[in-house]
Design an enzyme around this catalytic site. Structure first.
Site, PDB file in Angstrom:
ATOM      1  N   CYS A   1      46.107  37.033  40.425  1.00 16.47           N
ATOM      2  CA  CYS A   1      47.126  36.047  40.744  1.00 16.47           C
ATOM      3  C   CYS A   1      48.422  36.344  41.193  1.00 16.47           C
ATOM      4  O   CYS A   1      49.010  35.695  42.039  1.00 16.47           O
ATOM      5  CB  CYS A   1      46.780  34.692  39.560  1.00 16.47           C
ATOM      6  SG  CYS A   1      47.785  35.387  38.226  1.00 16.47           S
ATOM      7  N   ASN A   2      48.866  37.752  40.784  1.00 13.56           N
ATOM      8  CA  ASN A   2      50.127  37.935  41.032  1.00 13.56           C
ATOM      9  C   ASN A   2      50.157  39.216  41.972  1.00 13.56           C
ATOM     10  O   ASN A   2      51.424  39.505  42.608  1.00 13.56           O
ATOM     11  CB  ASN A   2      50.723  38.566  39.714  1.00 13.56           C
ATOM     12  CG  ASN A   2      51.276  37.340  38.805  1.00 13.56           C
ATOM     13  OD1 ASN A   2      51.515  36.364  39.379  1.00 13.56           O
ATOM     14  ND2 ASN A   2      51.289  37.556  37.608  1.00 13.56           N
TER      15      ASN A   2
END
Length: 471
Positions: free
Chosen positions: A48-49
């Site tokens: 997600c990052n």
């Protein structure tokens, strides 16, 4: 080494762009197969990052005559490279590969263009958000990511597991070359040292992780303990997952919505853990069965009061209880904290613990960054020793071929009646001497021609030491 990293993360790109560049599911398999066509191995890390491509630039991109003018011919440098690898006086990650900076840059552009085309985005739209690292900088970045130094939550441990899953996927897709696999093993070992030898990941910095740490500090024999989850919202799901992961033997979920409670129960059940779903009305009776209570209901009323708790303690014969109140407004009466044998932590208590832990991690990160720099130098040297071993094998193999050729010619001449054995042996000795001294002689002439006195002295002294060693 020819290692490059191309990607985006939470520092360089907004979440909307990270979502568009994410490589998940079948996209990863397809992408790895396509990357095989123009890399010497690749790994895709997509969370997600971050979305990052770790790849080796192919060695065969360089024509035979495209070696830099100041590089040393491979046949002539095996001993020199072996020694300089131990000295580590320069960035040898790229020098051994004989790839020019322009060649690597062109291949980096090729990977960028492929990524843009694969995600059906104009390169001009994403290029300014992409970061690029190469050689030792790429290795440093990979190690920092694996050790949690580049994460949104400093020192978080999950990223190493995500990298390992990405590597397994690359291996399954046959995208992990032997050389890239060796680099991965070095990164794993180095990341473990960073986490073991510094305090960068020692303290809890998320509410769920902090709650799990409290459990381990208060209780042992976790398979005999019971966790009571009051409300099955997202925060309690994270807490329950962390605590259940410690090996708690039983979980009770109290929730107004049975469907949501059953969904959480399905996540937590395993052969070694009993999970029960009960209505919220039974909370007063169930409290006596709980060693650990985590509550986050969103209710405007107190769900667990002092009277209920005292009754539960009496039923439990005053065995200790840990209560974690993550709700705002609170689910658990704050006066319960004054009761002996009850450890009550609110959101503010956990935040206070986390704030101190974050500062400790920041301080520990200074030591971790220094250790990363040292470990990258060590990995660089190990790589060069490994690489020069192959160079030495190739050099010796070529030399052996030449010697055997000369020997066969001499044997053929000995079989001729009109040839003197003494003349043949003399000629063989002369030709062997020329063969074995050609490379170092060429290297010395090159060093003298270019005014490289340091290299010249190094080669001369090395050859003299070698001759003295044979006496």
């Amino acid at each position: 080494m020819r290692l490059v990293v191309i990607g985006v993360n939470h520092k360089t790109a907004p979440v909307a762009l990270r979502e568009r560049l994410a490589l998940v599911g079948e996209d990863v398999n397809i992408a790895l197969k396509q990357l095989q066509g123009f890399t010497d191995g690749s790994v895709i890390v997509s969370t997600c990052n971050r979305t990052e491509i770790y790849a080796l630039v192919p060695q065969n991109l360089v024509p035979e005559n495209a070696v830099a003018q100041d590089s040393i011919p491979q046949n002539s440098t095996s001993q020199v490279t072996e020694s300089t690898a131990e000295v580590g006086s320069e960035n040898t990650l790229s020098s051994n590969a004989n790839l020019s900076s322009a060649t690597i840059s062109a291949h980096i552009l090729k990977i960028k263009t492929w990524l843009a085309d694969f995600k059906q985005l104009p390169l001009s739209e994403i290029d300014s958000y992409l970061y690029v690292h190469r050689d030792t900088h790429a290795l440093t970045h990979w190690l920092r990511v694996a050790a949690g130094l580049d994460s949104m939550i400093l020192g978080e441990p999950q990223i190493l597991g995500q990298i390992k899953r990405s590597v397994h996927l690359a291996h399954d897709q046959k995208a992990l070359s032997n050389q890239l696999g060796w680099i991965v093993d070095q990164v794993y070992a180095a990341a473990k040292r960073v986490r073991n030898e510094t305090q960068v990941g020692a303290q809890a910095v998320s509410l769920s992780y902090a709650a799990a740490k409290l459990v381990t500090q208060i209780f042992d024999d976790l398979p005999s303990r019971t966790l009571l989850v009051v409300a099955a919202g997202e925060m309690n799901r994270l807490v329950a997952t962390h605590i259940a992961g410690l090996g708690v033997g039983r979980v009770i979920i109290c929730n107004r919505n049975p469907e949501r409670a059953e969904a959480l129960a399905a996540e937590l059940r395993n052969p070694n853990r009993r999970v029960d779903v009960r209505p919220l009305q039974e909370l007063p009776q169930l409290l006596a069965e709980a060693d650990i209570v985590s509550s986050c209901s969103g209710s405007m009323d107190i769900l667990i009061d002092k009277t209920m708790t005292l009754r539960a303690l009496k039923s439990r014969r005053y065995q200790p209880m840990l209560m974690i109140d993550l709700a705002v407004p609170r689910d658990i009466d704050s006066t319960i904290s004054r009761i002996d044998d009850v450890y009550l932590y609110s959101v503010d208590d956990l935040q206070h613990v986390i704030a101190g832990n974050i500062e400790q991690r920041r301080q520990a990160a200074v030591d971790a960054e220094l250790l990363v720099s040292q470990l990258v130098v060590e990995m660089d040297r190990r790589f060069q020793v490994r690489q020069v071993g192959k160079d030495i094998q190739h050099y010796r193999a070529r030399t052996q071929d030449q010697v055997e050729k000369l020997l066969h010619e001499s044997i053929a001449k000995l079989q001729q009646d009109n040839t003197s054995p003494e003349d043949i042996i003399t000629e063989l000795s002369r030709r062997l001497t020329q063969t074995l001294t050609h490379a170092p002689s060429k290297l010395m002439r090159k060093a003298a021609r270019e005014g490289d006195n340091e290299l010249l002295d190094f080669v001369v002294s090395g050859l003299q030491d070698a001759h003295r060693g044979r006496r």
